[in-house]
Design an enzyme around this catalytic site. Structure first.
Site, PDB file in Angstrom:
ATOM      1  N   ASP A 345      12.535  35.724 -10.694  1.00  0.00           N
ATOM      2  CA  ASP A 345      13.981  35.783 -11.472  1.00  0.00           C
ATOM      3  C   ASP A 345      14.779  36.738 -10.757  1.00  0.00           C
ATOM      4  O   ASP A 345      14.594  37.461  -9.960  1.00  0.00           O
ATOM      5  CB  ASP A 345      13.395  36.622 -12.834  1.00  0.00           C
ATOM      6  CG  ASP A 345      14.432  36.429 -14.049  1.00  0.00           C
ATOM      7  OD1 ASP A 345      15.621  36.605 -13.840  1.00  0.00           O
ATOM      8  OD2 ASP A 345      13.665  35.836 -15.091  1.00  0.00           O
ATOM      9  N   GLU A 348      15.832  41.609 -12.513  1.00  0.00           N
ATOM     10  CA  GLU A 348      14.605  42.613 -12.243  1.00  0.00           C
ATOM     11  C   GLU A 348      13.991  43.199 -13.510  1.00  0.00           C
ATOM     12  O   GLU A 348      12.671  43.150 -13.613  1.00  0.00           O
ATOM     13  CB  GLU A 348      14.745  43.342 -11.069  1.00  0.00           C
ATOM     14  CG  GLU A 348      15.550  44.577 -11.449  1.00  0.00           C
ATOM     15  CD  GLU A 348      17.092  44.300 -11.189  1.00  0.00           C
ATOM     16  OE1 GLU A 348      18.004  45.335 -11.331  1.00  0.00           O
ATOM     17  OE2 GLU A 348      17.526  43.270 -11.348  1.00  0.00           O
ATOM     18  N   SER A 374      17.593  34.068  -6.788  1.00  0.00           N
ATOM     19  CA  SER A 374      17.925  33.276  -7.515  1.00  0.00           C
ATOM     20  C   SER A 374      17.545  31.983  -6.929  1.00  0.00           C
ATOM     21  O   SER A 374      17.312  31.740  -5.719  1.00  0.00           O
ATOM     22  CB  SER A 374      19.817  33.189  -7.343  1.00  0.00           C
ATOM     23  OG  SER A 374      20.211  32.137  -7.684  1.00  0.00           O
ATOM     24  N   LYS A 400      22.418  29.404 -20.082  1.00  0.00           N
ATOM     25  CA  LYS A 400      22.027  28.639 -21.477  1.00  0.00           C
ATOM     26  C   LYS A 400      23.222  28.909 -22.553  1.00  0.00           C
ATOM     27  O   LYS A 400      23.395  28.081 -23.530  1.00  0.00           O
ATOM     28  CB  LYS A 400      20.609  29.084 -22.050  1.00  0.00           C
ATOM     29  CG  LYS A 400      19.316  28.894 -21.181  1.00  0.00           C
ATOM     30  CD  LYS A 400      18.137  29.220 -21.851  1.00  0.00           C
ATOM     31  CE  LYS A 400      16.967  28.906 -21.000  1.00  0.00           C
ATOM     32  NZ  LYS A 400      17.133  29.970 -19.750  1.00  0.00           N
ATOM     33  N   SER A 439      14.144  21.853 -20.808  1.00  0.00           N
ATOM     34  CA  SER A 439      15.314  21.196 -21.128  1.00  0.00           C
ATOM     35  C   SER A 439      15.614  21.624 -22.598  1.00  0.00           C
ATOM     36  O   SER A 439      14.975  22.588 -23.313  1.00  0.00           O
ATOM     37  CB  SER A 439      15.159  19.584 -21.135  1.00  0.00           C
ATOM     38  OG  SER A 439      16.567  19.003 -21.176  1.00  0.00           O
ATOM     39  N   LYS A 442      20.301  19.927 -26.654  1.00  0.00           N
ATOM     40  CA  LYS A 442      21.718  19.850 -26.258  1.00  0.00           C
ATOM     41  C   LYS A 442      22.162  18.989 -25.251  1.00  0.00           C
ATOM     42  O   LYS A 442      23.380  18.767 -24.817  1.00  0.00           O
ATOM     43  CB  LYS A 442      22.298  21.300 -25.982  1.00  0.00           C
ATOM     44  CG  LYS A 442      22.480  21.968 -27.097  1.00  0.00           C
ATOM     45  CD  LYS A 442      22.866  23.445 -26.775  1.00  0.00           C
ATOM     46  CE  LYS A 442      22.940  24.322 -28.031  1.00  0.00           C
ATOM     47  NZ  LYS A 442      21.596  24.650 -28.686  1.00  0.00           N
ATOM     48  N   ASN A 479      16.704  24.851 -30.731  1.00  0.00           N
ATOM     49  CA  ASN A 479      16.779  26.416 -30.465  1.00  0.00           C
ATOM     50  C   ASN A 479      15.688  27.063 -30.637  1.00  0.00           C
ATOM     51  O   ASN A 479      14.665  26.927 -31.380  1.00  0.00           O
ATOM     52  CB  ASN A 479      17.890  26.771 -31.632  1.00  0.00           C
ATOM     53  CG  ASN A 479      19.369  26.101 -31.403  1.00  0.00           C
ATOM     54  OD1 ASN A 479      20.234  26.609 -30.857  1.00  0.00           O
ATOM     55  ND2 ASN A 479      19.357  24.797 -32.013  1.00  0.00           N
ATOM     56  N   LEU A 481      14.149  30.603 -31.711  1.00  0.00           N
ATOM     57  CA  LEU A 481      14.266  31.891 -32.430  1.00  0.00           C
ATOM     58  C   LEU A 481      13.747  33.229 -31.508  1.00  0.00           C
ATOM     59  O   LEU A 481      12.841  33.243 -31.158  1.00  0.00           O
ATOM     60  CB  LEU A 481      13.628  31.956 -33.709  1.00  0.00           C
ATOM     61  CG  LEU A 481      13.789  30.887 -34.750  1.00  0.00           C
ATOM     62  CD1 LEU A 481      12.823  30.736 -35.949  1.00  0.00           C
ATOM     63  CD2 LEU A 481      15.333  31.302 -35.355  1.00  0.00           C
TER      64      LEU A 481
END
Length: 647
Positions: A345, A348, A374, A400, A439, A442, A479, A481
């Site tokens: 990631d 951090e 990255s 996103k 994925s 959208k 989506n 939650l």
């Protein structure tokens, strides 16, 4: 002087707590119980071994010595019996068993008048039974003596007469009185926990259940009512203030019906269950309704033994592993005994948080590595692949947030598209087994940059499956939650600030999943993939965002919160689709998972599209990049084109 003051303070404290008085009073009551038993078995009962007066005193002396010495050594009189659980009664049983053995040995060894073994055993056993009954009656009177019923009043009077204790003390009157929906294992365990914990803020007044075998009976002195019996009038008579749901398996429609019924009546509602946003080592607790439960549908469970077996002893790399989905993927994978989990990631703090959580839960049993970089940084990615040689790569790293990406198109393409292409190429170069892409719905007929970039990623993955050595798949869902980009945190902040709650358009509908559901879907679909599949989950009925906002406001209990429409944001459409071509669906072993097969593009065509995007991004102009994205993703439409169809 000091000694005198200390004595007075001790006496005052003893008077407040009643502990010393109760302890010696209990010894006195135990002696009365013993005296009754001794009269019956040593005096009135003659038997074949009828005792003389001397013999009676000898047996009384021995038995009293053994029984009460054992109880004092076992600290029976140091226990607070009003809160005593099963362990207290087991201790009494154990000490009196020791006393029986000691009594038997002394009776055989000392020159006293003998009695039969059966008589000796009866003396100790009947005395024990009386002691147990005495304590149970005391505990029952203490717990039920504060009820506003005839029985409660009688018990309160008896308790005060025989122990000096007041059942309805001020602290207990202030407790919140609750009705528990569900008299099953979970509901009863909650009731026991509340009854046994003197510090608990709640006191159960009744159970509400549909089981005819339980209705009309009592559990721990708490009545069990049917739903028809539990009228608002009756709940009011029992001063019920809150309703607790304690049936985890309750049907979603039934839960929704009860929720609305009691909420509209003004009751505060709580749940006794695991948190919906699972963390490692979570356990049941009393909590507010979580937002996920406003959907009122049973959480989907899609993982199975086959999935668990697939990830066992594998080296798994998760990009975006510190994010909402990525961190839950790590939690789910940790249960499957992988050989190694690599969390990759750029942020951090997120990676650190999930690392610490899993370390606490699994310790050295889990081989967990953190890499900060990255996915757009090709050389850094190469070092990670060279160091670990991951067998399975799950790409959960992406930009996103829809409105933000509309104004940062170049960055969205770099991160989502080029980052995915970097991973695909490195998977081939380092002989990975499987690549799984996260994925979104959208990506179906996208009307925004974020959706279009994810559709481009799907095309990259499907194309790679036609000519590469690695097995590829993509998983598409709605989506999530509780995720960082979810509308839920925004609604929470707005409600906390007193409103208003903003909804872009009251007609907007969305498909929703919880984070655990989405993560399990990704893992299972990856495990069952052959190559090139685009997996889609049957997410049930979509939810109106307006309904979600209204439920959250009701749930908060805050009055006067206004909901206002602000207008659709850039790139936003009124509804999301899960499938591009609904007629081209294949079933899987899981009835909730389907496969959409799309025609994969050639390697040359994909690289041509990537070159178009790269040239556009090199200009640094977001508008040029957006037009390039529209040219390479044929289904990329404007929001107006889509929204006018249902306007």
């Amino acid at each position: 002087m000091n000694s005198t003051n200390e004595t007075k303070m001790d006496m005052k404290q003893a008077k407040q707590n009643n502990t010393p008085n109760i302890r010696w009073t209990l010894v006195g009551y135990d002696l009365i119980v013993y005296a009754l038993v001794a009269v019956i078995l040593l005096v009135l009962y003659g038997g074949m071994d009828k005792l003389s007066t001397v013999g009676i005193f000898q047996q009384v002396g021995l038995s009293v010595l053994c029984i009460f010495t054992a109880r004092l050594i076992g600290k029976i009189y140091g226990q607070v019996w009003r809160y005593g659980g099963i362990q207290c009664y087991i201790r009494l049983l154990f000490t009196d068993s020791i006393a029986f053995v000691a009594y038997l040995c002394l009776e055989l060894l000392l020159p006293v008048q003998k009695i039969t073994f059966a008589r000796l055993l009866s003396l100790v056993s009947l005395n024990l039974l009386g002691a147990l009954a005495l304590r149970m009656m005391y505990r029952y009177a203490y717990k039920c003596g504060n009820q506003e019923t005839t029985r409660g009043k009688i018990l309160s009077i008896l308790l005060h007469i025989f122990s000096g204790i007041e059942a309805g003390n001020e602290k207990e009157v202030q407790k919140i009185k609750v009705a528990i929906i569900g008299a099953g294992r979970v509901g009863v365990s909650l009731a026991e926990e509340l009854l046994n914990n003197s510090e608990a803020a709640y006191v159960p007044r009744c159970f509400i259940d549909i089981n005819k075998e339980k209705v009309g009976r009592d559990i721990h002195g708490i009545p069990v009512w049917s739903e028809t019996e539990a009228t608002f009038k009756k709940l009011g008579e029992f001063e019920v203030q809150e309703i607790i749901f304690a049936i985890p398996s309750m049907d979603a429609a039934k839960k929704k019906s009860l929720y609305e019924y009691y909420k509209n009546a003004g009751y505060k509602l709580k749940v006794y269950d695991y948190p919906t946003m699972y963390v490692a080592g979570g356990k049941r607790h009393l909590r507010e309704f979580d937002i996920e439960e406003l959907l009122f549908r049973k959480p989907l469970v899609v993982s199975d033994e086959r999935t668990n077996a697939y990830y066992k002893d594998k080296v798994v790399l998760i990009t975006g592993g510190g994010g909402s989905i990525g961190s839950e993927l790590c939690r789910q994978l940790a249960k499957m005994n992988p050989k190694k989990i690599i969390i990759l990631d750029i942020y951090e703090n997120g990676a650190y948080d999930v690392q610490q959580e899993l370390k606490i839960a699994y310790g050295n049993k889990l081989d967990l590595q953190i890499e900060i970089c990255s996915i757009t940084h090709r050389k850094a990615l190469e070092r990670v692949f060279e160091k670990y040689h991951p067998q399975i790569i799950i790409n959960a790293a992406a930009h996103k947030h829809v409105p933000l990406m509309e104004h940062n198109c170049v960055e969205a393409i770099y991160n989502n598209v080029f980052g995915t292409q970097n991973l695909v190429e490195l998977c081939e170069e380092y002989d990975a087994e499987r690549f799984m892409m996260v994925s979104t719905d959208k990506a179906v007929n996208p009307t925004n940059v974020m959706g279009a970039t994810k559709r481009m990623c799907e095309m990259i993955v499907q194309s790679a499956s036609t000519h590469g050595k690695v097995k590829y798949s993509a998983t598409r869902f709605g989506n999530v939650l509780g995720s960082a980009g979810s509308v839920i945190p925004l609604f929470k902040r707005q409600i906390a600030n007193g409103g208003p709650v903003t909804v872009t358009d009251k007609r907007i509908i969305r498909y929703f999943m919880t984070i655990p559901e989405a993560s399990q879907l990704v893992l299972q679909s990856g495990a069952i993939a052959n190559n090139g599949e685009l997996f889609v989950l049957d997410m049930g009925q979509p939810v109106k965002i307006m309904d979600l906002a209204e439920n959250m406001i009701r749930l908060s209990g805050v009055q006067g919160i206004e909901i206002i429409e602000t207008g659709l944001r850039p790139g936003e459409k009124l509804y999301e689709e899960l499938l591009v071509k609904t007629e081209e669906l294949d079933k899987t072993d899981n009835s909730l998972i389907f496969i959409e097969r799309d025609t994969a593009l050639s390697k040359e065509e994909i690289y041509r599209k990537i070159d178009v995007l790269r040239n556009a991004c090199d200009t640094g102009d977001d508008l040029i990049a957006k037009e390039a994205l529209r040219s390479v993703v044929p289904t990329f439409k404007t929001p107006e084109e889509v929204n006018k169809e249902i306007a």
